[in-house]
Design an enzyme around this catalytic site. Sequence first.
Site, PDB file in Angstrom:
ATOM      1  N   LEU A  97       0.828  -1.210   0.000  1.00  0.00           N
ATOM      2  CA  LEU A  97       0.000   0.000   0.000  1.00  0.00           C
ATOM      3  C   LEU A  97       0.864   1.261   0.000  1.00  0.00           C
ATOM      4  O   LEU A  97       0.568   2.229  -0.704  1.00  0.00           O
ATOM      5  CB  LEU A  97      -0.963   0.004   1.189  1.00  0.00           C
ATOM      6  CG  LEU A  97      -2.065  -1.056   1.138  1.00  0.00           C
ATOM      7  CD1 LEU A  97      -2.872  -1.059   2.434  1.00  0.00           C
ATOM      8  CD2 LEU A  97      -2.982  -0.855  -0.059  1.00  0.00           C
ATOM      9  N   ILE A 145       2.154   1.777  -3.457  1.00  0.00           N
ATOM     10  CA  ILE A 145       1.110   2.325  -4.332  1.00  0.00           C
ATOM     11  C   ILE A 145       0.941   3.823  -4.053  1.00  0.00           C
ATOM     12  O   ILE A 145       0.838   4.626  -4.982  1.00  0.00           O
ATOM     13  CB  ILE A 145      -0.217   1.551  -4.172  1.00  0.00           C
ATOM     14  CG1 ILE A 145      -0.037   0.111  -4.684  1.00  0.00           C
ATOM     15  CG2 ILE A 145      -1.355   2.255  -4.922  1.00  0.00           C
ATOM     16  CD1 ILE A 145      -1.182  -0.830  -4.360  1.00  0.00           C
ATOM     17  N   CYS A 146       0.959   4.210  -2.773  1.00  0.00           N
ATOM     18  CA  CYS A 146       0.870   5.634  -2.407  1.00  0.00           C
ATOM     19  C   CYS A 146       1.996   6.431  -3.050  1.00  0.00           C
ATOM     20  O   CYS A 146       1.765   7.502  -3.610  1.00  0.00           O
ATOM     21  CB  CYS A 146       0.985   5.804  -0.887  1.00  0.00           C
ATOM     22  SG  CYS A 146      -0.575   5.692  -0.048  1.00  0.00           S
ATOM     23  N   SER A 147       3.211   5.897  -2.971  1.00  0.00           N
ATOM     24  CA  SER A 147       4.333   6.645  -3.529  1.00  0.00           C
ATOM     25  C   SER A 147       4.251   6.683  -5.054  1.00  0.00           C
ATOM     26  O   SER A 147       4.672   7.656  -5.679  1.00  0.00           O
ATOM     27  CB  SER A 147       5.663   6.113  -3.006  1.00  0.00           C
ATOM     28  OG  SER A 147       6.181   5.125  -3.815  1.00  0.00           O
TER      29      SER A 147
END
Length: 147
Positions: free
Chosen positions: A103, A106-108
């Site tokens: 997660l 994915i955020c980065s």
Amino acid sequence: MAFKRINKELTDLGRDPPSSCSAGPVGEDLFHWQATIMGPGDSPYSGGVFFLAIHFPTDYPFKPPKVNFTTRIYHPNINSNGSICLDILRDQWSPALTISKVLLSICSMLTDPNPDEPLVPEIAHVYKTDRARYEATAREWTRKYAI
């Protein structure tokens, strides 16, 4: 093995949740989770709430989970089906990785897309040649689908 590991990750997520992300089982099925990612403040996705479906294989953690966006998003590495082009979800997967780390990756990726390995070449082209248009469209889609 998979059941025990998934349970441990769920406990760890509850104890020490990654910032701007959350995840947990859908109903009683420990192999099917829903995750939420808040659009990073320094990205055109700021203010958006993005939902993802996570499906764990029976041989997890030796095989990566299947992770898909269920919220539409304008991004060169995420297609209209919600599929994500991220190396750790494919050939760079390691059993040492966790859903929490996935997660965060994915955020980065939302903050720093990888236009050189796009899932949607048209969006990658816009990202590389007209960043302002890319960001405006990403903001518009965020308002339309994620708020």
